[in-house]
Design a protein around this motif. Sequence first.
Motif, PDB file in Angstrom:
ATOM      1  N   CYS A  12      27.625 -30.260  28.061  1.00 40.98           N
ATOM      2  CA  CYS A  12      26.362 -30.027  28.754  1.00 40.98           C
ATOM      3  C   CYS A  12      25.889 -31.317  29.427  1.00 40.98           C
ATOM      4  O   CYS A  12      25.824 -32.370  28.783  1.00 40.98           O
ATOM      5  CB  CYS A  12      25.289 -29.514  27.793  1.00 40.98           C
ATOM      6  N   LEU A  13      25.586 -31.211  30.719  1.00 43.29           N
ATOM      7  CA  LEU A  13      25.051 -32.318  31.498  1.00 43.29           C
ATOM      8  C   LEU A  13      23.770 -31.858  32.151  1.00 43.29           C
ATOM      9  O   LEU A  13      23.610 -30.682  32.485  1.00 43.29           O
ATOM     10  CB  LEU A  13      26.035 -32.764  32.595  1.00 43.29           C
ATOM     11  N   SER A  14      22.860 -32.797  32.381  1.00 42.19           N
ATOM     12  CA  SER A  14      21.638 -32.472  33.113  1.00 42.19           C
ATOM     13  C   SER A  14      21.108 -33.721  33.797  1.00 42.19           C
ATOM     14  O   SER A  14      21.570 -34.836  33.536  1.00 42.19           O
ATOM     15  CB  SER A  14      20.570 -31.889  32.182  1.00 42.19           C
ATOM     16  N   ASP A  15      20.160 -33.511  34.692  1.00 44.32           N
ATOM     17  CA  ASP A  15      19.475 -34.622  35.361  1.00 44.32           C
ATOM     18  C   ASP A  15      20.473 -35.584  35.998  1.00 44.32           C
ATOM     19  O   ASP A  15      20.423 -36.793  35.796  1.00 44.32           O
ATOM     20  CB  ASP A  15      18.554 -35.339  34.369  1.00 44.32           C
ATOM     21  N   THR A 221      18.523 -32.854  23.700  1.00 42.51           N
ATOM     22  CA  THR A 221      18.108 -33.350  25.009  1.00 42.51           C
ATOM     23  C   THR A 221      19.225 -34.238  25.528  1.00 42.51           C
ATOM     24  O   THR A 221      19.489 -35.302  24.961  1.00 42.51           O
ATOM     25  CB  THR A 221      16.798 -34.150  24.916  1.00 42.51           C
ATOM     26  N   GLN A 222      19.899 -33.803  26.580  1.00 39.37           N
ATOM     27  CA  GLN A 222      21.039 -34.562  27.069  1.00 39.37           C
ATOM     28  C   GLN A 222      20.632 -35.939  27.581  1.00 39.37           C
ATOM     29  O   GLN A 222      21.352 -36.920  27.422  1.00 39.37           O
ATOM     30  CB  GLN A 222      21.744 -33.820  28.210  1.00 39.37           C
ATOM     31  N   GLY A 223      19.447 -36.014  28.220  1.00 42.34           N
ATOM     32  CA  GLY A 223      19.067 -37.218  28.943  1.00 42.34           C
ATOM     33  C   GLY A 223      19.741 -37.225  30.300  1.00 42.34           C
ATOM     34  O   GLY A 223      20.624 -36.410  30.592  1.00 42.34           O
ATOM     35  N   HIS A 238      26.381 -37.609  28.655  1.00 37.49           N
ATOM     36  CA  HIS A 238      26.253 -36.163  28.459  1.00 37.49           C
ATOM     37  C   HIS A 238      26.657 -35.824  27.033  1.00 37.49           C
ATOM     38  O   HIS A 238      27.063 -36.711  26.267  1.00 37.49           O
ATOM     39  CB  HIS A 238      27.120 -35.389  29.464  1.00 37.49           C
ATOM     40  N   VAL A 239      26.516 -34.555  26.651  1.00 34.17           N
ATOM     41  CA  VAL A 239      26.803 -34.163  25.271  1.00 34.17           C
ATOM     42  C   VAL A 239      27.990 -33.213  25.212  1.00 34.17           C
ATOM     43  O   VAL A 239      28.233 -32.421  26.128  1.00 34.17           O
ATOM     44  CB  VAL A 239      25.577 -33.521  24.578  1.00 34.17           C
ATOM     45  N   GLU A 253      28.112 -34.612  19.823  1.00 33.70           N
ATOM     46  CA  GLU A 253      28.533 -35.955  20.220  1.00 33.70           C
ATOM     47  C   GLU A 253      27.917 -36.319  21.568  1.00 33.70           C
ATOM     48  O   GLU A 253      27.972 -35.536  22.518  1.00 33.70           O
ATOM     49  CB  GLU A 253      30.063 -36.015  20.327  1.00 33.70           C
ATOM     50  N   PHE A 254      27.341 -37.507  21.644  1.00 34.77           N
ATOM     51  CA  PHE A 254      26.809 -38.029  22.902  1.00 34.77           C
ATOM     52  C   PHE A 254      27.879 -38.901  23.540  1.00 34.77           C
ATOM     53  O   PHE A 254      28.272 -39.927  22.983  1.00 34.77           O
ATOM     54  CB  PHE A 254      25.532 -38.830  22.646  1.00 34.77           C
TER      55      PHE A 254
END
Length: 381
Positions: A12-15, A221-223, A238-239, A253-254
């Motif tokens: 999962c990725l965001s922003d 929260t991926q950040g 990302h996570v 895992e980050f």
Amino acid sequence: MRSKGKHLEIACLSDIHLGHGLVPTSDIINRLYKALPSNAESDKLDIIFLAGDVFDKLLFLPDAPVLDIQIWIADLFELCHRHNIALRVLEGTPSHDRGQGKQFEMIYLTVGYDRDDKFVDFKYVPTLSIEYIELLDINVLYVPDEWDHDPDITWESVKNLLKDQGLEQVDFAVMHGNFEYHLPDHLKIPCHQSERYLEVVKHYIFIGHFHTHSVYDRIITQGSFDRLGHGEEEPKGHVRVRVSEDGNHDRVEFRINHDATMFVTIDTTGMDAAAVINKIKAQDNLPKGSHVRIQCTNDGDVKNAISTLREHFPHYTIKLKVVSEEKVVNSDVTGLTAKYEAVEISSSNVTKLLEEKCITMGLDTNRIEQVKALLDRVQAQ
């Protein structure tokens, strides 16, 4: 729940903020290729979620980043096809994504990834919805940012969706916005309530919008994927999540983006320009393209020497943060603050916005229907 192996594997990725004004899109995309390579590990992935704010602002076809973005989207589809990975793209903040997730749909259909010989299980999600993904035998709740101005109304809509589909829980939620724990207590900004969503999600909630990575209970929260400004000096990335049916063998895992753009602040209190130059030189881990913020006092020599510093370090972006003992003057916002954000009005939401305004004005139902009918006539012209 079905998967390729013993466990469901999620990225999962965001922003991501492609088209950002400070960080070149080409740099972000190069780092995306490193984060999602075509290798044996990616072959284990079952699904990739892009949880909002893929784009930073509205882009136009002649804009320099557009071609790079389109090529990356096509390559992401090819990665998903080659390794049989499902892909879901959630609409993020309206002032960032601006409906440009449709670019994914356009490329998906143009290249033919809807055909049996090139098939990718893909969906762009611009609306509040629940999807049953047959390939993985999971139900996923999607909550775009600012779906309603009132998170309580959004929550009522979520409950109605669950009821309509005969569900008490979904397996996962993919969201964009803030939960109450993201915000300092003194900020009274409407936000989602974590307890509500944890009750209706069996496994994990992935949420974008807040740029610092964190894990709260089962909320991830991926950040932001890259650093995008001063005050974001923490690790970015990302996570990856491994999910077992019983939850006893899960792993979160980050994955750090070690190449993320550097934004650093150097305190130069009591220094002259020569000392500042030496201090910047001592930052030997700063690659070209880094952003250096010089913190100085209003009456210091450094403020008057900013041009000299920029000439001495042309490969860095150098700016000032002028401070005094009492307050910060001309500084960047480094924390989350309450602010006004304009609401984009479009043909798809103008009726709803107008109806809400009429209700707040105390108009009765008949008058509201008259106003809506008048709007329909205007739009039809």
